[in-house]
Scaffold this active site. Sequence first.
Site: not given
Length: 335
Positions: A126, A173, A206, A230, A234
């Site tokens: 970001y 990750k 994942d 982020d 959600d």
Amino acid sequence: MSHKVTLIPGDGIGPEVAAAARRAVDATGVRIDWEVAELNADLIVKAGVSLPPHVIESLERTHVGLKGPVTTPVGGGYTSVNVALRKRLDLFANVRPVRSMPGLGTRFDDVKIDMVIFRENTEDLYSGLEHEVVKDVVTSLKVITRVASINIAEYAFAYAEKAGRKKVVAIHKANIMKLSDGLFLRCCREVAARHPHIEYKELIVDNAAMQLVVRPETFDILLLPNLYGDIVSDLAAGLVGGLGMVPGANMGEKDAVFEAVHGSAPDIAGKGIANPTAMMLSSALMLFHLKEPEAAARLQHAVEKVYAGGKHTTPDVGGKAGTAEFTDAVIAAMS
Ligand code: NAI
């Protein structure tokens, strides 16, 4: 004593849900000196910046904001208001509690979900550092720093201690992004070692996404860098009824901005049917931050009671009530 708060109603359904939340907060009996700062797409275009000075000046005075959604003007290269706010006030921690709402009737109704997500809020992909190397070849820089990673990890563990939570899982990750996510993980481990009685685990992002869907009830505190945070936020909101149901807080050293995480919903704006739950629950987080824990708990329980009753809910969650009827029911449930 009264608390000074900057209220940013926003646009679209923002003013409707902000007014509902304000009524509910005022009904708790806590005295708030609301300083209203208008912010909408037209004002942004007129000012030529995402964050016109009157908004920043108000927040710098009050240090606490309650914010409705603001439409990001299309074209003109405006950054999102939220990204601008986070950078300007250094709101480094995005905190999103995700809890089952009794009576809502989601597909996860038979499990009790109660997790809190801590997302680093200022860096990672970001940073907006993108570059076209040659035509049709673009790079985007992922920035991870020790300072920001330690800050968010400390914040999450400090919360875990204070709230009597049992375990923190860092999500990453680092098997692929060995340097950047590797640094994030090293910082999480360093902070975890200072909090030995909180269980610490790590999950690759994942796998974490899959585990969240298969056994969401096993998650307690989630600690993530910005982008994974982020997406996972959600996903987690989807487990408990969607973005209209979950509150959010952007926390810095000095300042805090509480907001519903949904957008300005132009499709239903002005119809009086917007669901103010997320904004009300964000207000409850704000009351907690203002050291008004009893009022915060009363407001949260009142919202839960209205859902458990099932009579006064809004159309987005299968009900028939408008924003005003839902709000009246919450206020009645508080008394
Ligand atoms: P959205 O969240 O506004 O709407 C998505 C869908 O969810 C729509 O069908 C809408 O009616 C429904 N919905 C959202 N909140 C609801 C509520 N409280 N009650 C009932 N239904 C609700 O997302 P969308 O359409 O992608 O974005 C619209 C605008 O909002 C865009 O300009 C975007 O930039 C802005 N936005 C602002 C945010 C903020 O200020 N925090 C966050 C996300 C988007």
